[in-house]
Scaffold this active site. Sequence first.
Site, PDB file in Angstrom:
ATOM      1  N   GLY A  51     -41.475  20.032 -48.088  1.00  0.00           N
ATOM      2  CA  GLY A  51     -41.397  19.935 -46.632  1.00  0.00           C
ATOM      3  C   GLY A  51     -40.227  19.067 -46.197  1.00  0.00           C
ATOM      4  O   GLY A  51     -39.691  18.279 -46.979  1.00  0.00           O
ATOM      5  N   CYS A  52     -39.838  19.222 -44.951  1.00  0.00           N
ATOM      6  CA  CYS A  52     -38.645  18.515 -44.468  1.00  0.00           C
ATOM      7  C   CYS A  52     -38.841  17.000 -44.484  1.00  0.00           C
ATOM      8  O   CYS A  52     -38.013  16.258 -45.026  1.00  0.00           O
ATOM      9  CB  CYS A  52     -38.255  19.013 -43.077  1.00  0.00           C
ATOM     10  N   TYR A  53     -39.927  16.533 -43.886  1.00  0.00           N
ATOM     11  CA  TYR A  53     -40.178  15.088 -43.885  1.00  0.00           C
ATOM     12  C   TYR A  53     -40.385  14.580 -45.311  1.00  0.00           C
ATOM     13  O   TYR A  53     -39.926  13.487 -45.669  1.00  0.00           O
ATOM     14  CB  TYR A  53     -41.439  14.769 -43.084  1.00  0.00           C
ATOM     15  N   ALA A  54     -41.108  15.367 -46.126  1.00  0.00           N
ATOM     16  CA  ALA A  54     -41.375  14.927 -47.496  1.00  0.00           C
ATOM     17  C   ALA A  54     -40.067  14.773 -48.264  1.00  0.00           C
ATOM     18  O   ALA A  54     -39.897  13.830 -49.048  1.00  0.00           O
ATOM     19  CB  ALA A  54     -42.303  15.930 -48.184  1.00  0.00           C
TER      20      ALA A  54
ATOM     21  N   ALA B 206     -37.059  14.048 -47.030  1.00  0.00           N
ATOM     22  CA  ALA B 206     -36.404  12.824 -46.573  1.00  0.00           C
ATOM     23  C   ALA B 206     -37.099  11.597 -47.154  1.00  0.00           C
ATOM     24  O   ALA B 206     -36.456  10.656 -47.628  1.00  0.00           O
ATOM     25  CB  ALA B 206     -36.403  12.772 -45.047  1.00  0.00           C
TER      26      ALA B 206
END
Lengths: 343, 343, 343, 343
Positions: free
Chosen positions: B146-149, B151
């Site tokens: 995932g995107c947040y994961a 980062a």
Amino acid sequence: MKAAIVGVTGYTGIELLRIIQGHPQLTVGTIHSYSMHKHSIEEDYPHLQGVLQLPVQPFEPEQIMAKNDLVFFATPAGVAKELAPVFLEADFPVIDLSGDFRLQDPAVYEKWYQKPAATKELLAQATYALPEFTSEYSGNLISNPGCYATAALLTIAPLIKGNLVDSTTLILDGKSGLSGAGKTLGESSHYVNVDENMTLYKLNQHQHIPEIVQQLQVWNQEITSVHFTTSLIPVKRGIFLTVYGKVKAGVTEGAIYQAYEECYQEAPFVRLQAKGQLPQLRQVTGTNFCDIGLGVNETTGIVTLVGVIDNLMKGAAGQAIQNYNRWAQIEETAGLWQVPLFP
Amino acid sequence: MKAAIVGVTGYTGIELLRIIQGHPQLTVGTIHSYSMHKHSIEEDYPHLQGVLQLPVQPFEPEQIMAKNDLVFFATPAGVAKELAPVFLEADFPVIDLSGDFRLQDPAVYEKWYQKPAATKELLAQATYALPEFTSEYSGNLISNPGCYATAALLTIAPLIKGNLVDSTTLILDGKSGLSGAGKTLGESSHYVNVDENMTLYKLNQHQHIPEIVQQLQVWNQEITSVHFTTSLIPVKRGIFLTVYGKVKAGVTEGAIYQAYEECYQEAPFVRLQAKGQLPQLRQVTGTNFCDIGLGVNETTGIVTLVGVIDNLMKGAAGQAIQNYNRWAQIEETAGLWQVPLFP
Amino acid sequence: MKAAIVGVTGYTGIELLRIIQGHPQLTVGTIHSYSMHKHSIEEDYPHLQGVLQLPVQPFEPEQIMAKNDLVFFATPAGVAKELAPVFLEADFPVIDLSGDFRLQDPAVYEKWYQKPAATKELLAQATYALPEFTSEYSGNLISNPGCYATAALLTIAPLIKGNLVDSTTLILDGKSGLSGAGKTLGESSHYVNVDENMTLYKLNQHQHIPEIVQQLQVWNQEITSVHFTTSLIPVKRGIFLTVYGKVKAGVTEGAIYQAYEECYQEAPFVRLQAKGQLPQLRQVTGTNFCDIGLGVNETTGIVTLVGVIDNLMKGAAGQAIQNYNRWAQIEETAGLWQVPLFP
Amino acid sequence: MKAAIVGVTGYTGIELLRIIQGHPQLTVGTIHSYSMHKHSIEEDYPHLQGVLQLPVQPFEPEQIMAKNDLVFFATPAGVAKELAPVFLEADFPVIDLSGDFRLQDPAVYEKWYQKPAATKELLAQATYALPEFTSEYSGNLISNPGCYATAALLTIAPLIKGNLVDSTTLILDGKSGLSGAGKTLGESSHYVNVDENMTLYKLNQHQHIPEIVQQLQVWNQEITSVHFTTSLIPVKRGIFLTVYGKVKAGVTEGAIYQAYEECYQEAPFVRLQAKGQLPQLRQVTGTNFCDIGLGVNETTGIVTLVGVIDNLMKGAAGQAIQNYNRWAQIEETAGLWQVPLFP
């Protein structure tokens, strides 16, 4: 009463002017720029055309004292400490919105502001007045807190006073709109560099850190530091502060809510959000409110708080008027209770 | 090789299409929508007029397998787990960009996604591939983080692997642009509700929390949770992640920099900033980079890190292509090394 | 072939650098600033970290000619006319993106630019090259059209050439994003003054007016003036031009569409929109396209056209590369046909 | 006097509420939604928490008339014509902010609004009240002009009344912020589709066209049409209207200024800019002003005018209060003369 505004051409000065124009018991006597020639305020701010025909005058202390009952300084750091003494010597009330009188220790000011500090004698006359926690307005020099410091202190006061979190774990993550940086032109305020961007600036060096620590120590002498960061987001107005702290053993979310309710039950400008709700930035735009929401994560044992203010209102001009109201012993909300523009 | 894209009409799908069009060793075979009638991609995206005349086709597995060598799923949560099995049964490679195959435990998926999970058998076939930490691409089902994961994991991996901070003090404060929420219409994506605003959403409930924890546990079994928040800022693209953690006794800023340098010396898409520098959000816009900067506060003993990515690139489509490149054993940067648009 | 870029630190220079890096037949030889000390381009543009390690060099004509096959000038008005002659004397190709060689009459340049003009001899060597209407690239000095002039000329050329509207009724209403004004700091580029605002500037005084008129006269000698205005809107990139003109008796909407189709059937970068459709600004962001849509109002007898370009691409660097491609007699779209970033 | 607001949950309704709260002679009696259940206004608008505790009530005409002296309708097109008759039959004053009573001819309404029109009898009772040009407020049904129509009519009235331009050459190019489209969710209001974009919509089909023409014909019977376009720009509030017209022989810029000065010398809310100055959009944000600037191009013989208003104030709620003030024969500026928020 009549007030003079020195530094009227900045964002904070113009906001003071706006509020006082709608204040039931205060009027604007004269407005001044400390660095510009005489001109009409409409030349700086075309939105005032026809609404306000006040001339912006040079800084002349005698004239200010002759025509007003108090003076607001909305000037950059380093200016008020030079201009205020003549008023104080004449026992003329001064409300300063800059950082010049916030730090009691001149050495701390000089370290963080990188400028010569006011004298100890001058600093001793100042009342640092976060209105929610200031009951006595003695003397004639009121020092208005910084915008970030206001957001930080209001958002965490009940935690610190109630000893509800491990203060060494506190993290304050502040985000601000561009008006917080004033009108100065620079790479960091050029539209192309702000739009669609976000930046963390002055890491561990923001001058509001010692101001926050100084006040926290009033509430809890054991606190020696605070971890506070500041970032720019692409909005014009507002501070969005996210706070994290390890909840002490046995402290429940309910107990934290209760501490906030009790702390702020007499505070007209602090709005605790309903359980499960966090405030959005824009719900305080144009107002003197500080809205606070929170939630405890049972798994991590960490409480998250969000505190939002309008940096030019509760973070500057609005709070200065709130301080005036309390100092003058009139209704605390006078001039500050209008319904804000939305959207 | 030829690739099919399922879910091409979403932001992630269209970004995959863009990257593959510039990829030296991969071409787009067919593009599909799982819910719409056949039409031209130009009807959804006028910027493609004349550039790409591909028809968007309904989802037909047989046709996809006949005309392509692998398939990307750029579909919302809950879709890929239904559509992928027919490919896997035929040993046809699948790269899924949704959350459907990221969490190994179906119960965890169902708790955080509030949807039925893929079967254990299906989940067992998936390789969760954060490319900087994935050396072996076995099997035919790659689950893209995932995107947040992404980062979060890239920004803190060296801290965790090197045991440099007290992991119970870690705070991850994530901010995202609106494209992270996809094209769905809702109050929270209406222009008037986003512009000049900032909001913290899904407090303690974001579905990337278990994904981050799952991977952290691979690196350090003692970690059981992470404190991670997500806010919306008024930009189109990008994740700006601020991380805080108490530095362990004896760990210096220099030692932390060294850990990051060593961890990422072979990682073409992680750019450690020079000492004293933090990355701005926009410096990764349109790129597959994750830029990381940091600084230790000697007074508080807390390290602050900033990690920035483009949520649609390193947080989604770019990383999927990076995973493809590594899976196909071609140059890791193929198709991903162009100079980005600026400003 | 190898190209030097002079003025690489500006928005147009950095865009040239980006395009050439992706160009199949052109590479960057050296990059130069005419006013700064030697440094790395990454210092100006952190997004290039690791991607491009080129040193920005001072302006040294001999070195430029030794290491390159041509030079692009992406410098402010008044610079290229001073720096270009040494190259021209050596028969070294120059593509200038500034206004210095666009106007054939030095007196007109001096009136509109308020600067000394290039000499008549120098101006006589220049080819003003709007690529859609330039078949012959003679000589070694190509003058790239202005951004607004490009949008204006492409949007109205078929009207003028086909004599379809009364040219005295033409109104060109142009809107531009902030990058069009370059990196210069000023009140009008401060974030707080741009965000949530719109301004019409330089009324009847924009320096692209004589450039537009000069080219219109090439197409129709009777035209002596054009009414063209320019406004700033809060976006980073893009020109949105709305055009109005009284349709001549007997001219139908269909006839106008046909004139546009015929005029641009060989033009890869002009995309006429389908009947009833007008282009949005962002559909050309990051591309070299000029998208045009139109509609005739039967009641008023006025045709409305919308033409959109990316001011840094088709309005500057992209068009310069398009001109290079045509001058070098390679594929017109080389380096310019990639799928753009979206959203 | 007490006023009810029907449709209070929309942008226009909430703006009416804001103004009336600050009005010296008008108070809010009751507030209503025509489609929602009873709830507190704070649930829709958290910025009102603590400031206003009014319940939003269902639409009940008897209750409204019992508790108020007049009613404002801030409802979408098609609603007021259904809800207003019961009030009119009871001789209860109605101020409608929708389009339902603006067009005298039902057929014209049906053509442009694509909805059934109010009856001729109802329309005959309505006073279309652009306050600067309405001296008599007879009857109990005031129809408040549309936002674009207000900007257009005020910006061109002196031209038309003074016969200063060739009316067949008039071009009105309007740009609006997103609040003008209301709270409805759609592709065109999604943040990602608005930010960094501009779009011309409803070409030749905007429903304010017949409203403008109808009023122009009052001033000059020869006018049969107007060429008016509408575009969206990425701002929340405001209309920026650019107008072009061929100046008649012998008409000087000075004569045009004089016509504007004379026309608006008694109009407190129209601010003619100084010669050579054009208004910026934001200088009217949050105000009831219409600011107008102009300049004649001696070469083209065309006058350019810029008129700016706040679409929710002078374009809707502010003007409705101005109409109320005039109808009630109190100070025209009552409740509308506060200093606006800036920046």
